[in-house]
Write a protein that holds these residues in place. Structure first.
Motif, PDB file in Angstrom:
ATOM      1  N   VAL A 144       0.845  -1.200   0.000  1.00 50.51           N
ATOM      2  CA  VAL A 144       0.000   0.000   0.000  1.00 50.51           C
ATOM      3  C   VAL A 144       0.880   1.250   0.000  1.00 50.51           C
ATOM      4  N   ALA A 145       1.953   1.220   0.805  1.00 52.00           N
ATOM      5  CA  ALA A 145       2.832   2.393   0.912  1.00 52.00           C
ATOM      6  C   ALA A 145       3.475   2.749  -0.423  1.00 52.00           C
ATOM      7  N   ARG A 146       3.820   1.749  -1.237  1.00 53.03           N
ATOM      8  CA  ARG A 146       4.492   2.066  -2.500  1.00 53.03           C
ATOM      9  C   ARG A 146       3.542   2.693  -3.523  1.00 53.03           C
ATOM     10  N   LYS A 147       2.257   2.709  -3.223  1.00 54.15           N
ATOM     11  CA  LYS A 147       1.301   3.404  -4.084  1.00 54.15           C
ATOM     12  C   LYS A 147       1.250   4.893  -3.761  1.00 54.15           C
ATOM     13  N   LEU A 154      10.872   6.056  -1.198  1.00 47.70           N
ATOM     14  CA  LEU A 154      11.697   5.449  -0.153  1.00 47.70           C
ATOM     15  C   LEU A 154      11.794   3.936  -0.265  1.00 47.70           C
ATOM     16  N   LEU A 155      10.677   3.281  -0.577  1.00 44.49           N
ATOM     17  CA  LEU A 155      10.624   1.821  -0.563  1.00 44.49           C
ATOM     18  C   LEU A 155      10.681   1.199  -1.950  1.00 44.49           C
ATOM     19  N   GLY A 156      10.233   1.939  -2.965  1.00 39.35           N
ATOM     20  CA  GLY A 156      10.142   1.379  -4.302  1.00 39.35           C
ATOM     21  C   GLY A 156      11.442   0.799  -4.819  1.00 39.35           C
ATOM     22  N   PRO A 157      12.566   1.540  -4.740  1.00 38.46           N
ATOM     23  CA  PRO A 157      13.824   0.977  -5.230  1.00 38.46           C
ATOM     24  C   PRO A 157      14.219  -0.302  -4.497  1.00 38.46           C
ATOM     25  N   GLY A 158      14.054  -0.314  -3.178  1.00 35.22           N
ATOM     26  CA  GLY A 158      14.412  -1.511  -2.415  1.00 35.22           C
ATOM     27  C   GLY A 158      13.627  -2.725  -2.867  1.00 35.22           C
ATOM     28  N   LEU A 159      12.331  -2.562  -3.072  1.00 37.38           N
ATOM     29  CA  LEU A 159      11.504  -3.674  -3.544  1.00 37.38           C
ATOM     30  C   LEU A 159      11.952  -4.147  -4.918  1.00 37.38           C
ATOM     31  N   ALA A 160      12.232  -3.190  -5.819  1.00 40.52           N
ATOM     32  CA  ALA A 160      12.649  -3.549  -7.174  1.00 40.52           C
ATOM     33  C   ALA A 160      14.007  -4.248  -7.165  1.00 40.52           C
ATOM     34  N   ILE A 161      14.931  -3.755  -6.343  1.00 40.81           N
ATOM     35  CA  ILE A 161      16.268  -4.348  -6.275  1.00 40.81           C
ATOM     36  C   ILE A 161      16.193  -5.778  -5.743  1.00 40.81           C
ATOM     37  N   VAL A 162      15.447  -5.970  -4.672  1.00 42.25           N
ATOM     38  CA  VAL A 162      15.335  -7.307  -4.078  1.00 42.25           C
ATOM     39  C   VAL A 162      14.724  -8.287  -5.070  1.00 42.25           C
ATOM     40  N   GLN A 163      13.652  -7.864  -5.757  1.00 42.26           N
ATOM     41  CA  GLN A 163      13.003  -8.751  -6.720  1.00 42.26           C
ATOM     42  C   GLN A 163      13.933  -9.080  -7.891  1.00 42.26           C
ATOM     43  N   THR A 164      14.659  -8.072  -8.391  1.00 44.41           N
ATOM     44  CA  THR A 164      15.570  -8.294  -9.511  1.00 44.41           C
ATOM     45  C   THR A 164      16.692  -9.240  -9.125  1.00 44.41           C
ATOM     46  N   TRP A 165      17.279  -9.030  -7.952  1.00 41.20           N
ATOM     47  CA  TRP A 165      18.370  -9.901  -7.517  1.00 41.20           C
ATOM     48  C   TRP A 165      17.866 -11.310  -7.217  1.00 41.20           C
ATOM     49  N   ARG A 166      16.653 -11.409  -6.661  1.00 44.17           N
ATOM     50  CA  ARG A 166      16.078 -12.729  -6.387  1.00 44.17           C
ATOM     51  C   ARG A 166      15.885 -13.499  -7.696  1.00 44.17           C
ATOM     52  N   ASP A 167      15.367 -12.822  -8.721  1.00 46.14           N
ATOM     53  CA  ASP A 167      15.184 -13.465 -10.021  1.00 46.14           C
ATOM     54  C   ASP A 167      16.528 -13.884 -10.611  1.00 46.14           C
ATOM     55  N   ALA A 168      17.540 -13.016 -10.464  1.00 42.01           N
ATOM     56  CA  ALA A 168      18.862 -13.327 -11.012  1.00 42.01           C
ATOM     57  C   ALA A 168      19.461 -14.553 -10.330  1.00 42.01           C
ATOM     58  N   TYR A 301      -0.493  12.735  -4.093  1.00 44.19           N
ATOM     59  CA  TYR A 301      -0.409  11.354  -3.613  1.00 44.19           C
ATOM     60  C   TYR A 301       0.755  11.155  -2.643  1.00 44.19           C
ATOM     61  N   ALA A 302       1.187  12.216  -1.990  1.00 42.80           N
ATOM     62  CA  ALA A 302       2.329  12.109  -1.076  1.00 42.80           C
ATOM     63  C   ALA A 302       2.113  11.014  -0.040  1.00 42.80           C
ATOM     64  N   TRP A 303       0.968  11.053   0.656  1.00 45.61           N
ATOM     65  CA  TRP A 303       0.632  10.036   1.665  1.00 45.61           C
ATOM     66  C   TRP A 303      -0.627   9.258   1.301  1.00 45.61           C
ATOM     67  N   THR A 304      -1.189   9.572   0.145  1.00 43.98           N
ATOM     68  CA  THR A 304      -2.429   8.937  -0.287  1.00 43.98           C
ATOM     69  C   THR A 304      -2.142   7.998  -1.446  1.00 43.98           C
ATOM     70  N   PRO A 305      -2.547   6.737  -1.380  1.00 47.79           N
ATOM     71  CA  PRO A 305      -2.317   5.821  -2.505  1.00 47.79           C
ATOM     72  C   PRO A 305      -3.024   6.307  -3.771  1.00 47.79           C
ATOM     73  N   THR A 306      -2.395   6.090  -4.903  1.00 50.29           N
ATOM     74  CA  THR A 306      -3.008   6.457  -6.174  1.00 50.29           C
ATOM     75  C   THR A 306      -4.290   5.660  -6.399  1.00 50.29           C
ATOM     76  N   ASP A 307      -4.270   4.397  -6.017  1.00 54.69           N
ATOM     77  CA  ASP A 307      -5.429   3.516  -6.152  1.00 54.69           C
ATOM     78  C   ASP A 307      -5.148   2.272  -5.325  1.00 54.69           C
ATOM     79  N   ALA A 308      -5.893   1.213  -5.547  1.00 53.73           N
ATOM     80  CA  ALA A 308      -5.759   0.003  -4.732  1.00 53.73           C
ATOM     81  C   ALA A 308      -4.438  -0.708  -4.992  1.00 53.73           C
ATOM     82  N   ALA A 309      -3.905  -1.362  -3.961  1.00 50.21           N
ATOM     83  CA  ALA A 309      -2.706  -2.174  -4.134  1.00 50.21           C
ATOM     84  C   ALA A 309      -3.026  -3.458  -4.894  1.00 50.21           C
ATOM     85  N   VAL A 310      -4.200  -4.033  -4.623  1.00 52.93           N
ATOM     86  CA  VAL A 310      -4.635  -5.246  -5.319  1.00 52.93           C
ATOM     87  C   VAL A 310      -5.267  -4.846  -6.648  1.00 52.93           C
TER      88      VAL A 310
END
Length: 325
Positions: A144-147, A154-168, A301-310
């Motif tokens: 929800v926070a990344r929306k 703050l969190l988006g790069p960390g999530l992307a990096i972890v997922q990319t390295w996990r796939d690698a 959208y600083a603290w408000t999600p753009t839309d649903a996470a799901v």
């Protein structure tokens, strides 16, 4: 170039623009390459005089600009040689992943009928209902926070990096040779770049990682924060962001994102011309999915999600894809 949504006159107009000396020589992109690498090198060498407070944000901006350049190289500019374009984008100014991995992932993202589908579109900012139900409270909070603009930064790069390295790591464990071909040269270049930074700049390797490379990816991910939304029609899922000149230059006009998806081989410096010539049609084509600029978007959208996470219509989109021949 032949596209069903353009009439014959519009197609001829774009073809004429592509035959102009600027587009044929691609001098704006060659100038861009020289400017980015030249600015990065100058800032590294001048950083002992400038200090970290000045040089770090400037280097982060240049490294984010380099990510935009990599996007342009992936789409076939400034040369017709995929290999040469790849080499031009290999220097890992923002460190986190190889340009070859970005290329593979991003070209999959350009299957417009699959846009936004979690687990299918590699750049989707949604999660599936099944993943949501399996996740714990912390992971749901992160999704929800990344929306939000702040969470994305703050969190988006960390999530992307972890997922990319996990796939690698998964690909390497399965013995997939293409992963090693992408990652081994990248690791060697990263080691060389961090040695150079540590030796000739005011930054240690860790300072460069935390003060330049991570913020650079944060800046780049703000462009894609609300770049796509859930909608039945593919063109309704893609934003038009009427940003100011500075952000347009930083993102190489990819803010006019629907134009880019419609004409992915169009060079960055012609995108505004196409948009201005057909603005009314594009605003109708995206069904009102228009943002007035990145600052306004970030404030809204600083603290408000753009839309649903799901993903709200995942089942409906999957059904549409399955019905396609």
């Amino acid at each position: 170039m032949s596209d069903h949504y353009l009439n014959e006159t519009q197609q001829r107009q774009i073809e004429a623009w592509l035959q102009e000396p600027m587009a044929r020589s691609e001098w704006p992109t060659w100038l861009l390459i020289a400017a980015i690498y030249g600015a990065w090198l100058a800032l590294i060498l001048l950083s002992p005089s400038l200090g970290l407070l000045v040089s770090a944000p400037l280097l982060a901006l240049v490294s984010a600009w380099h990510l935009s350049l990599q996007h342009e190289l992936i789409h076939g500019h400034p040369t017709r040689s995929t290999r040469l374009n790849h080499l031009l984008g290999m220097p890992p100014l923002s460190l986190w992943y190889p340009v070859g991995v970005y290329r593979t992932s991003h070209l999959l993202h350009h299957r417009d009928e699959l846009l936004t589908l979690p687990g299918v579109d590699p750049e989707s900012n949604y999660v599936s209902q099944a993943d949501w139900e399996r996740a714990g409270p912390w992971m749901r909070f992160v999704w929800v926070a990344r929306k939000t603009a702040l969470g994305r930064f703050l969190l988006g790069p960390g999530l992307a990096i972890v997922q990319t390295w996990r796939d690698a790591l998964s690909q390497l464990a399965r013995g997939q040779g293409h992963a090693l071909r992408d990652w081994l040269p990248h690791w060697l270049l990263v080691a060389a770049l961090l040695w150079f930074v540590d030796r000739f700049s005011a930054f240690s390797a860790w300072q460069y990682l935390l003060l330049v490379a991570y913020p650079a990816l944060s800046l780049a991910m703000e462009r894609s924060h609300y770049e796509h939304r859930a909608a039945l029609q593919p063109q309704h899922r893609i934003v038009i962001n009427e940003a100011g000149w500075f952000m347009r230059l930083l993102f190489l006009n990819n803010n006019y994102h629907l134009v880019h998806h419609d004409l992915p081989r169009l060079p960055w410096y012609l995108i505004p011309r196409v948009y201005r010539a057909h603005r009314a049609a594009y605003l109708e084509r995206c069904s009102g999915f228009v943002q007035p600029g990145y600052a306004a978007q970030a404030l809204r959208y600083a603290w408000t999600p753009t839309d649903a996470a799901v993903h709200p219509i995942e089942a409906a989109l999957l059904a549409r894809v399955e019905r396609q021949p």
